[in-house]
Design a protein around this motif. Structure first.
Motif, short mmCIF file in Angstrom:
data_model
loop_
_atom_site.label_atom_id
_atom_site.label_comp_id
_atom_site.label_asym_id
_atom_site.label_seq_id
_atom_site.Cartn_x
_atom_site.Cartn_y
_atom_site.Cartn_z
N PHE A 236 67.94 -18.35 -2.55
CA PHE A 236 67.17 -18.34 -1.38
C PHE A 236 67.32 -17.33 -0.38
O PHE A 236 66.75 -17.01 0.41
CB PHE A 236 67.28 -19.74 -0.93
CG PHE A 236 66.57 -20.77 -1.76
CD1 PHE A 236 65.20 -21.15 -1.43
CD2 PHE A 236 67.47 -21.62 -2.69
CE1 PHE A 236 64.66 -21.92 -2.39
CE2 PHE A 236 66.64 -22.52 -3.30
CZ PHE A 236 65.32 -22.67 -3.24
N GLU A 237 68.70 -16.56 -0.58
CA GLU A 237 68.98 -15.52 0.33
C GLU A 237 68.25 -14.05 -0.02
O GLU A 237 68.27 -13.59 0.54
CB GLU A 237 70.46 -15.39 0.02
CG GLU A 237 71.39 -16.49 1.07
CD GLU A 237 72.68 -16.08 0.97
OE1 GLU A 237 73.26 -14.99 0.54
OE2 GLU A 237 73.68 -16.87 1.23
N HIS A 238 67.61 -14.27 -1.40
CA HIS A 238 67.15 -13.22 -1.74
C HIS A 238 65.56 -13.38 -2.09
O HIS A 238 65.21 -12.95 -3.27
CB HIS A 238 67.56 -12.51 -2.99
CG HIS A 238 69.11 -12.04 -2.66
ND1 HIS A 238 69.46 -10.85 -2.11
CD2 HIS A 238 70.44 -12.70 -2.80
CE1 HIS A 238 70.89 -10.74 -1.76
NE2 HIS A 238 71.45 -11.91 -2.37
N ALA A 239 65.13 -14.44 -1.45
CA ALA A 239 63.77 -14.95 -1.87
C ALA A 239 62.67 -13.77 -2.05
O ALA A 239 61.61 -14.18 -2.69
CB ALA A 239 63.34 -15.90 -1.07
N GLN A 240 62.87 -12.86 -1.32
CA GLN A 240 61.73 -11.69 -1.15
C GLN A 240 62.01 -10.58 -2.18
O GLN A 240 61.15 -9.76 -2.34
CB GLN A 240 61.48 -11.25 0.30
CG GLN A 240 61.16 -12.17 1.11
CD GLN A 240 59.90 -13.05 0.79
OE1 GLN A 240 58.95 -12.37 0.45
NE2 GLN A 240 59.82 -14.48 1.07
#
Length: 386
Positions: A236-240
């Motif tokens: 979720f820290e790298h969701a993009q």
């Protein structure tokens, strides 16, 4: 001829056959549903492009299944057949490093003009057949528990194959082959102490060659693969970026609930989930058909695995026992690696879901494996009828 066909039909393992057919057909439906938007928006194809290609794959998979079911499995124990299998396997594994092309971050494919071939998928089948043949021959000679006699050639073949596949950066298939080979050894009839020693030697060999793998660390631990590891640890820290596929897979699974949004009603397949018809197809199944759809797929695959283990236990022939245990384990491990990556239990590896995901090499060779499993089952039934 009629007598042979009647005997063939009489001894056919129909529960295995029906489950295999239903999984392939279910996969075909879900490939159409999952890929229709992606085919148009990403590639500019017709909505049914991947569906039609998978139908073509299945038209090749059915003959592969029949060939596996018709050829007596004991032929794979012949010396000429064993040598031929190894020559084909290593020729393909060598060729992919020269003429192979990159797909999904791994140089694992050979373009044949009319189709694409993944040599590591061929290696999965051949390793099972070769290990079963080698250990069956040793069993017949009473040398199965002689570790000095048993350990050399098969483990050398396994290590060389794994080394080549890891250099393709196909880590998922390497893991499946490694544990499948250990499963075949466990079913060979050797004593537990001997099995523990052989497994220990295998782990020691893999540890010993790890420094050589380090020389290729920039090829094995590519930026894409390190990104998958980071996405596994902190999706979720790298969701993009790195975790985009994982997070959207979670959203698809969470959206489905018990009964799903309805067949064809997935939101995540509208461009949010890249290549949803491949290794993330279970996310679309969960979103559209809910927990019930997931249970159907896992139940079908679980039945094939358990059926294979039942066949292995029922077989009085060591080669048949090892083939059944090997192919059952292979399908089970592949299912775990696929679903484990989807649910965040393990890092993503790009391994397809057996019989469900889009792909020609996978479904054709898995069909061949199920055909051989059918042949072992028919032989067991024929023996019991006598």
């Amino acid at each position: 001829m009629n007598h042979y066909l009647k005997r063939f039909a009489k001894n056919m393992d129909y529960p295995l056959l029906i489950t295999y057919i239903l999984l392939c057909l279910f996969g075909l439906v879900m490939i159409y549903s999952a890929s229709m938007v992606w085919a148009v928006e990403r590639y500019g194809f017709e909505p049914d492009h991947f569906y039609r290609k998978q139908i073509l794959n299945l038209t090749l998979a059915v003959p592969a299944f029949l060939i596996g079911a018709i050829i007596p499995y004991k032929h794979y124990k012949r010396k000429g057949m064993m040598i031929s299998m190894l020559v084909v396997m290593f020729a393909l594994l060598f060729a992919v490093h020269i003429i192979g092309y990159d797909a999904g971050g791994a140089k694992s494919w050979i373009h044949l003009g009319f189709a694409n071939l993944q040599p590591s998928e061929v290696a999965k089948i051949i390793i099972v057949l070769y290990f079963a043949a080698v250990f069956a021959n040793k069993y017949d000679k009473g040398m199965i528990d002689n570790i000095n006699y048993s350990i050399g050639p098969p483990l050398a073949v396994l290590v060389l194959a794994l080394f080549s596949i890891m250099l393709e950066t196909d880590i998922g298939t390497s893991i499946i082959i490694f544990f499948t080979a250990i499963s075949v050894m466990a079913a060979s009839g050797i004593k537990f102490r001997t099995f523990a020693k052989m497994s220990g030697v295998l782990f020691a060999i893999m540890a010993a060659i790890s420094p050589f793998l380090y020389l290729f660390h920039d090829k094995i631990l590519t930026e894409r693969r390190l990104g998958r590891l980071e996405a596994f640890l902190n999706p979720f820290e790298h969701a993009q970026d790195l975790g985009f596929q994982v997070v959207n897979g979670y959203i698809a699974i969470g959206s489905g609930g018990l009964t799903g949004l309805g067949l064809g009603q997935s939101i995540q397949k509208l461009g949010y989930l890249p290549e949803p018809q491949t290794d993330f197809i279970m996310a679309i199944i969960a979103e559209e058909l809910g927990l019930l759809g997931v249970a159907i797929v896992i139940g079908g695959l679980g039945f094939i695995v358990l059926r294979a283990m039942y066949i292995a236990l029922a077989s009085k022939d060591p080669q048949g026992r090892m083939i059944a245990a090997g192919f059952g384990s292979m399908i089970g491990f592949q299912t775990f690696v696929n679903l484990g990556g989807l649910t965040g239990l393990i890092p993503l590896t790009g391994v397809p879901l057996p019989f469900i995901s889009y792909g020609g090499t996978s479904v054709i060779l898995l069909s061949f494996a199920v055909g051989i499993l059918m042949n072992v089952s028919m032989f067991v039934r024929y023996e019991n009828s006598k």
